[in-house]
Design an enzyme around this catalytic site. Structure first.
Site, PDB file in Angstrom:
ATOM      1  N   GLY A  90       0.799  -1.212   0.005  1.00 25.07           N
ATOM      2  CA  GLY A  90      -0.034  -0.081   0.017  1.00 25.07           C
ATOM      3  C   GLY A  90       0.691   1.134   0.141  1.00 25.07           C
ATOM      4  N   ALA A  96       2.145   3.030   2.604  1.00 21.76           N
ATOM      5  CA  ALA A  96       3.147   2.907   3.222  1.00 21.76           C
ATOM      6  C   ALA A  96       4.295   1.907   2.758  1.00 21.76           C
ATOM      7  CB  ALA A  96       2.709   2.546   4.624  1.00 21.76           C
ATOM      8  N   GLY A  97       4.057   0.670   2.414  1.00 19.71           N
ATOM      9  CA  GLY A  97       5.137  -0.323   1.851  1.00 19.71           C
ATOM     10  C   GLY A  97       5.573   0.204   0.484  1.00 19.71           C
ATOM     11  N   PHE A 142     -12.160  19.525   5.842  1.00 22.17           N
ATOM     12  CA  PHE A 142     -12.478  18.224   6.319  1.00 22.17           C
ATOM     13  C   PHE A 142     -12.429  18.378   7.621  1.00 22.17           C
ATOM     14  CE2 PHE A 142     -11.827  13.729   4.915  1.00 22.17           C
ATOM     15  CZ  PHE A 142     -11.811  14.069   3.598  1.00 22.17           C
ATOM     16  N   ASP A 190      -2.996  -8.869   9.361  1.00 21.20           N
ATOM     17  CA  ASP A 190      -1.942 -10.091   9.459  1.00 21.20           C
ATOM     18  C   ASP A 190      -0.665  -9.757  10.062  1.00 21.20           C
ATOM     19  OD1 ASP A 190      -3.994 -10.997   7.793  1.00 21.20           O
ATOM     20  OD2 ASP A 190      -2.647 -11.359   6.153  1.00 21.20           O
ATOM     21  N   GLN A 236     -11.799   3.435  15.112  1.00 13.80           N
ATOM     22  CA  GLN A 236     -12.730   4.447  14.491  1.00 13.80           C
ATOM     23  C   GLN A 236     -13.626   3.901  13.643  1.00 13.80           C
ATOM     24  OE1 GLN A 236     -11.194   7.502  11.389  1.00 13.80           O
ATOM     25  NE2 GLN A 236     -11.275   8.770  13.131  1.00 13.80           N
ATOM     26  N   HIS A 286     -16.247   5.509  10.888  1.00 12.96           N
ATOM     27  CA  HIS A 286     -16.604   6.774  10.229  1.00 12.96           C
ATOM     28  C   HIS A 286     -18.204   7.023  10.125  1.00 12.96           C
ATOM     29  CE1 HIS A 286     -16.710   9.347   6.602  1.00 12.96           C
ATOM     30  NE2 HIS A 286     -15.356   9.190   6.593  1.00 12.96           N
ATOM     31  N   LEU A 317     -17.834   3.258   1.953  1.00 11.16           N
ATOM     32  CA  LEU A 317     -17.472   4.591   2.327  1.00 11.16           C
ATOM     33  C   LEU A 317     -18.024   5.850   1.572  1.00 11.16           C
ATOM     34  CD1 LEU A 317     -15.940   5.766   4.921  1.00 11.16           C
ATOM     35  CD2 LEU A 317     -14.138   6.608   3.342  1.00 11.16           C
ATOM     36  N   GLU A 368     -15.599  12.211   3.652  1.00 15.11           N
ATOM     37  CA  GLU A 368     -15.841  13.187   4.366  1.00 15.11           C
ATOM     38  C   GLU A 368     -16.174  14.334   3.612  1.00 15.11           C
ATOM     39  OE1 GLU A 368     -14.092  12.708   8.294  1.00 15.11           O
ATOM     40  OE2 GLU A 368     -13.434  14.739   8.159  1.00 15.11           O
ATOM     41  N   ARG A 412     -14.481  12.771  13.669  1.00  7.20           N
ATOM     42  CA  ARG A 412     -15.349  11.527  13.530  1.00  7.20           C
ATOM     43  C   ARG A 412     -16.077  10.834  14.720  1.00  7.20           C
ATOM     44  NH1 ARG A 412     -11.349   9.031   8.634  1.00  7.20           N
ATOM     45  NH2 ARG A 412     -12.154  10.669   7.104  1.00  7.20           N
ATOM     46  N   HIS A 461     -13.881   1.796  10.442  1.00 11.48           N
ATOM     47  CA  HIS A 461     -13.078   2.462   9.311  1.00 11.48           C
ATOM     48  C   HIS A 461     -11.777   2.243   9.663  1.00 11.48           C
ATOM     49  CE1 HIS A 461     -12.263   4.941   6.025  1.00 11.48           C
ATOM     50  NE2 HIS A 461     -11.809   5.861   6.701  1.00 11.48           N
ATOM     51  N   ARG A 493      -8.388   9.594  14.806  1.00 12.74           N
ATOM     52  CA  ARG A 493      -7.906  10.108  13.796  1.00 12.74           C
ATOM     53  C   ARG A 493      -8.775  11.116  13.111  1.00 12.74           C
ATOM     54  NH1 ARG A 493      -7.733   9.126   8.269  1.00 12.74           N
ATOM     55  NH2 ARG A 493      -8.746   7.374   8.099  1.00 12.74           N
ATOM     56  N   LEU A 509      -3.516   9.091   5.161  1.00 15.47           N
ATOM     57  CA  LEU A 509      -2.631   9.101   3.941  1.00 15.47           C
ATOM     58  C   LEU A 509      -1.437   9.772   4.188  1.00 15.47           C
ATOM     59  CD1 LEU A 509      -5.260   9.815   1.070  1.00 15.47           C
ATOM     60  CD2 LEU A 509      -4.241   7.729   1.648  1.00 15.47           C
TER      61      LEU A 509
HETATM   62  C1  FAD Z   1     -12.702   3.463   1.786  1.00 14.77           C
HETATM   63  C2  FAD Z   1     -11.589   4.267   2.423  1.00 14.77           C
HETATM   64  C3  FAD Z   1     -11.474   5.431   2.190  1.00 14.77           C
HETATM   65  C4  FAD Z   1     -10.392   6.374   2.843  1.00 14.77           C
HETATM   66  N1  FAD Z   1     -10.239   7.478   2.689  1.00 14.77           N
HETATM   67  C5  FAD Z   1      -9.141   8.173   3.320  1.00 14.77           C
HETATM   68  C6  FAD Z   1      -9.076   9.601   3.050  1.00 14.77           C
HETATM   69  O1  FAD Z   1      -9.379  10.210   1.910  1.00 14.77           O
HETATM   70  N2  FAD Z   1      -7.780  10.162   3.492  1.00 14.77           N
HETATM   71  C7  FAD Z   1      -7.220   9.327   4.477  1.00 14.77           C
HETATM   72  O2  FAD Z   1      -6.107   9.922   4.906  1.00 14.77           O
HETATM   73  N3  FAD Z   1      -7.204   8.114   4.838  1.00 14.77           N
HETATM   74  C8  FAD Z   1      -8.337   7.445   4.265  1.00 14.77           C
HETATM   75  N4  FAD Z   1      -8.496   6.186   4.550  1.00 14.77           N
HETATM   76  C9  FAD Z   1      -7.323   5.345   5.528  1.00 14.77           C
HETATM   77  C10 FAD Z   1      -6.292   4.965   4.590  1.00 14.77           C
HETATM   78  O3  FAD Z   1      -6.645   4.859   3.256  1.00 14.77           O
HETATM   79  C11 FAD Z   1      -5.586   3.835   5.101  1.00 14.77           C
HETATM   80  O4  FAD Z   1      -5.274   3.855   6.485  1.00 14.77           O
HETATM   81  C12 FAD Z   1      -4.159   3.714   4.562  1.00 14.77           C
HETATM   82  O5  FAD Z   1      -4.225   3.730   3.005  1.00 14.77           O
HETATM   83  C13 FAD Z   1      -3.533   2.433   4.720  1.00 14.77           C
HETATM   84  O6  FAD Z   1      -2.292   2.346   4.123  1.00 14.77           O
HETATM   85  P1  FAD Z   1      -1.435   1.304   4.255  1.00 14.77           P
HETATM   86  O7  FAD Z   1      -0.176   1.376   3.363  1.00 14.77           O
HETATM   87  O8  FAD Z   1      -0.856   1.206   5.700  1.00 14.77           O
HETATM   88  O9  FAD Z   1      -2.099  -0.273   3.921  1.00 14.77           O
HETATM   89  P2  FAD Z   1      -3.111  -0.582   2.920  1.00 14.77           P
HETATM   90  O10 FAD Z   1      -3.139   0.265   1.616  1.00 14.77           O
HETATM   91  O11 FAD Z   1      -4.279  -1.409   3.303  1.00 14.77           O
HETATM   92  O12 FAD Z   1      -1.896  -1.982   2.377  1.00 14.77           O
HETATM   93  C14 FAD Z   1      -1.709  -3.080   2.975  1.00 14.77           C
HETATM   94  C15 FAD Z   1      -0.870  -3.874   2.036  1.00 14.77           C
HETATM   95  O13 FAD Z   1      -0.432  -4.917   3.034  1.00 14.77           O
HETATM   96  C16 FAD Z   1      -0.497  -6.176   2.374  1.00 14.77           C
HETATM   97  N5  FAD Z   1      -0.539  -7.290   3.244  1.00 14.77           N
HETATM   98  C17 FAD Z   1      -1.420  -7.213   4.019  1.00 14.77           C
HETATM   99  N6  FAD Z   1      -1.367  -8.599   4.676  1.00 14.77           N
HETATM  100  C18 FAD Z   1      -0.160  -9.244   4.282  1.00 14.77           C
HETATM  101  C19 FAD Z   1       0.486 -10.343   4.392  1.00 14.77           C
HETATM  102  N7  FAD Z   1       0.007 -11.275   5.309  1.00 14.77           N
HETATM  103  N8  FAD Z   1       1.553 -10.923   3.345  1.00 14.77           N
HETATM  104  C20 FAD Z   1       1.783 -10.091   2.458  1.00 14.77           C
HETATM  105  N9  FAD Z   1       1.070  -8.554   2.392  1.00 14.77           N
HETATM  106  C21 FAD Z   1       0.243  -8.418   3.150  1.00 14.77           C
HETATM  107  C22 FAD Z   1      -1.463  -5.949   1.133  1.00 14.77           C
HETATM  108  O14 FAD Z   1      -1.168  -6.882   0.062  1.00 14.77           O
HETATM  109  C23 FAD Z   1      -1.481  -4.604   0.970  1.00 14.77           C
HETATM  110  O15 FAD Z   1      -0.542  -4.539  -0.204  1.00 14.77           O
HETATM  111  C24 FAD Z   1      -9.585   5.472   3.669  1.00 14.77           C
HETATM  112  C25 FAD Z   1      -9.663   4.037   4.012  1.00 14.77           C
HETATM  113  C26 FAD Z   1     -10.875   3.524   3.457  1.00 14.77           C
HETATM  114  C27 FAD Z   1     -10.970   1.974   3.872  1.00 14.77           C
END
Ligand code: FAD
Length: 600
Positions: free
Chosen positions: A16, A18-19, A119, A220, A239, A241, A251, A254, A285, A372, A414, A420
């Site tokens: 995602g 972060a990764g 927001f 995980d 949280q 939403h 979703l 907001e 929220r 959320h 949050r 993001l």
């Molecule tokens: C519908 C929705 C709308 C949102 N809108 C906003 C917004 O407008 N603004 C904001 O700031 N935040 C928003 N958020 C929150 C935000 O998007 C997320 O908190 C954030 O994107 C999480 O990013 P991440 O990189 O931590 O994880 P993710 O993007 O969830 O990625 C997780 C990754 O981990 C991998 N993974 C998981 N488990 C394993 C495993 N066991 N082995 C290998 N790979 C694994 C998956 O393949 C994936 O690539 C929203 C969230 C949702 C659900």
């Protein structure tokens, strides 16, 4: 079982925001880096984020990183660590420009600068009124971030192992030595020998029945570390939403309220006026979700049902904008047309048409709070190093970033747009520090039995002789979490939930799988993921039961006040050898802003 081995300086788990940010920086630093992701990278949940990324650019009106810092501290109900919050909010403008320079197609102001919108919880600190701080790319901000970072990763030759699910972390002498993963397509086990690991596995919204989270968000990473004896922080803070599509949980950003949409009850009242007289529909929220629940509980849900309306019809938006005295940046009255809303919120309008058969320009959208975002998670410091205890002891070589981590910048609640921001700021820190660490240290020898625990977990599930169905156990868990570990909580409800979760953990030992094969055995992996969810359900409930106060998203009807004297502290939860959960606490970092009552 066939097994393959690999060796990398740094392994990133998750692709995602972060990764990918971590992968980019670790690769740029010269570390041999691999990304393991159970999903193809661009399917990660980051791509579902709609509304925006927060940064005090001040493109449309006065704004300051310090105001962003204060709003985040206040929004966190004073549980966020203020050193980390300040770091994130001051990094924000530079990192948004960095994304822009990578090619992220932000929406623009007429003179070409990055567009910004209001927001929840983000304010002008002098007037208390909403400020335009959310930088956005229509209502597809996360999609654009994910695509941009993925393209950059390809450009910089990051190595990807797609559809590889990580099952275990190998620690040797308390240091990172590797991870174990399964190649989903073939069922082959892969052992990655590495010096540093970054967990960026996202959240665990699938714990609840009504959720905005994708099916894959099963916690995980957090569950793997918890099983390996490391603590989880502030798990009771989850949280909801306020605006999920009724019954579906999908979703509605907001950003809809940022563009002027309002929440309306069965009596046609804009009820947020009563709960947050200054910022109204743009309160944080936790406040809005509770207000909706109270309206529903007191019989003011639409037709007595469990939802209210989110009204973004141009005539409604313009009516309330006039009442609020809202203006455009040039001082003229804020008046919108359907075309303008369509341009700013295309996906939302599309979702409503597709999933509800409703045109939001002609009818209000039925909404209810939806699970959320995890404020808690794997404890880390500002360098994204994982912490082993309440004293801040670092686990050498282990990093976490994004939703799975708890830095803690979100504390008890949050603010929208801050996730993001969190994922790019701390993803970058994780990449830089993991690479620096890895390039300055040797590999730990990998034990011969490195993969045994991972394999035994899968084999136990595969060969289980019971009759329990994983879907039944999952449904029961989601229901009890929704009823008792949701927006409102009580000792009685939490105790009932805990008993049910423990029963479900017993039933989980007696499951039956239809697919015992190796190729794309998604049933097996779903069962393994359910085990993660059950562990996280238990630790969330135990942490929530212990915290006898109300703060941010953790609202105890039996203890309705925030109690700074006893509870201005972070929870840390460990799984002990005997399976019991042990709770300990650590102080909140307070630098500039001593706790005050939150008034919106
Ligand atoms: C519908 C929705 C709308 C949102 N809108 C906003 C917004 O407008 N603004 C904001 O700031 N935040 C928003 N958020 C929150 C935000 O998007 C997320 O908190 C954030 O994107 C999480 O990013 P991440 O990189 O931590 O994880 P993710 O993007 O969830 O990625 C997780 C990754 O981990 C991998 N993974 C998981 N488990 C394993 C495993 N066991 N082995 C290998 N790979 C694994 C998956 O393949 C994936 O690539 C929203 C969230 C949702 C659900």
């Amino acid at each position: 079982m066939t097994m393959q081995r690999h060796q990398y300086d740094v392994v990133i788990v998750g692709a995602g925001g972060a990764g990918l940010m971590a992968a980019l920086y670790a690769t740029k630093k010269g570390a041999k880096t691999a990304v393991l992701s159970k999903l193809y990278p661009t399917r990660s949940h980051t791509g579902a984020a709609q509304g925006g990324i927060g940064a005090a650019l001040g493109n449309l009106e006065e704004d300051h990183p310090e105001w962003h810092t204060f709003d985040t501290v206040k929004g966190s109900d004073y549980l966020g660590d203020q050193d980390a919050i300040e770091f994130m909010c001051y990094q924000a403008p530079a990192i948004v420009y960095e994304l822009e320079h990578m090619g992220l197609p932000f929406s623009r102001t007429p003179d070409g600068r990055i567009a910004q919108r209001p927001f929840g919880g983000h304010t002008n600190n002098r007037t208390g009124k909403p400020v335009r701080r959310a930088c956005y790319a229509a209502d597809r901000t996360g999609h654009m971030i994910l695509q941009t970072l993925y393209q950059q990763s390809i450009k910089h030759n990051v190595t990807f192992f797609n559809e590889f699910q990580v099952l275990d972390l190998i620690l040797v002498n308390g240091k990172v030595a590797g991870v174990v993963a399964i190649d989903i397509a073939t069922g082959t086990i892969h052992v990655f020998h590495t010096k540093a690991v970054v967990f960026a596995t996202g959240g665990w919204g699938r714990l609840w029945e009504i959720t905005s989270n994708a099916y894959t968000l099963t916690g995980d990473g957090a569950a793997i570390l918890f099983r390996r004896g490391l603590p989880l922080e502030d798990m009771e803070f989850y949280q909801f939403h306020p605006t999920g599509i009724y019954k579906l949980g999908i979703l509605i950003t907001e950003g809809v309220r940022g563009e002027g949409g309002v929440l309306i009850n069965d009596k046609g009242e804009r009820f947020m006026e009563r709960y947050a007289p200054t910022v109204k529909d743009l309160a944080s929220r936790d406040v809005v979700s509770r207000a909706i629940y109270i309206e529903i509980k007191e019989g003011r849900g639409i037709n007595g049902q469990r939802y209210v309306y989110l009204d973004v019809r141009p005539e409604t938006v313009n009516k309330y904008a006039a009442i609020d005295g809202r203006t455009r940046p040039d001082g003229s009255p804020y008046v919108v047309t359907a075309e303008e809303l369509l341009q700013k919120l295309p996906d939302i309008i599309d979702f409503s048409r597709t999933y509800l058969g409703i045109d939001p320009m002609a009818e209000p959208i039925p909404v209810q709070p939806t699970a959320h975002y995890a404020m808690g998670g794997i404890p880390t410091n500002i360098k994204a190093e994982v912490l082993a205890d309440e004293k801040g002891t670092v686990v050498p070589g282990l990093y976490a970033a994004g939703e799975t981590a708890c830095v803690s910048v979100h504390g008890a609640n949050r603010l929208g747009t801050n996730s993001l921001l969190d994922i790019v700021v701390f993803g970058k820190q994780a990449g830089i520090h993991a690479a620096e660490y890895a390039l300055g240290t040797d590999f730990e020898p990998l034990p011969k039995d490195a993969a045994d625990f991972a394999i035994s977990q899968l084999e136990t599930l595969r060969n289980s002789k019971g009759s329990e169905r994983i879907a039944d156990i999952a449904n029961e868990m989601k229901r009890v979490m929704m009823d008792h570990v949701g927006v409102f909580r009580t000792e009685e409800g939490l105790t009932e939930a805990l008993n049910t979760i423990r029963e479900l953990k017993e039933r989980y030992k007696h499951i039956h799988l239809d697919d015992r094969g190796k190729i794309f055995n998604t049933e097996l992996l779903s069962a393994w993921e359910l085990g993660n969810l059950l562990d996280l359900a238990e630790v969330t409930t135990v942490s929530a039961l212990a915290r006898t106060e109300s703060r941010g998203a953790h609202w105890r009807e039996d203890y309705p006040k925030r109690d700074d004297k006893n509870w201005l502290k972070h929870t840390l939860a460990w799984k002990r050898e005997n399976g019991e959960i042990e709770l300990r606490y650590k102080p909140v970092v307070i630098t500039k802003y001593p706790p005050k009552e939150r008034v919106y």
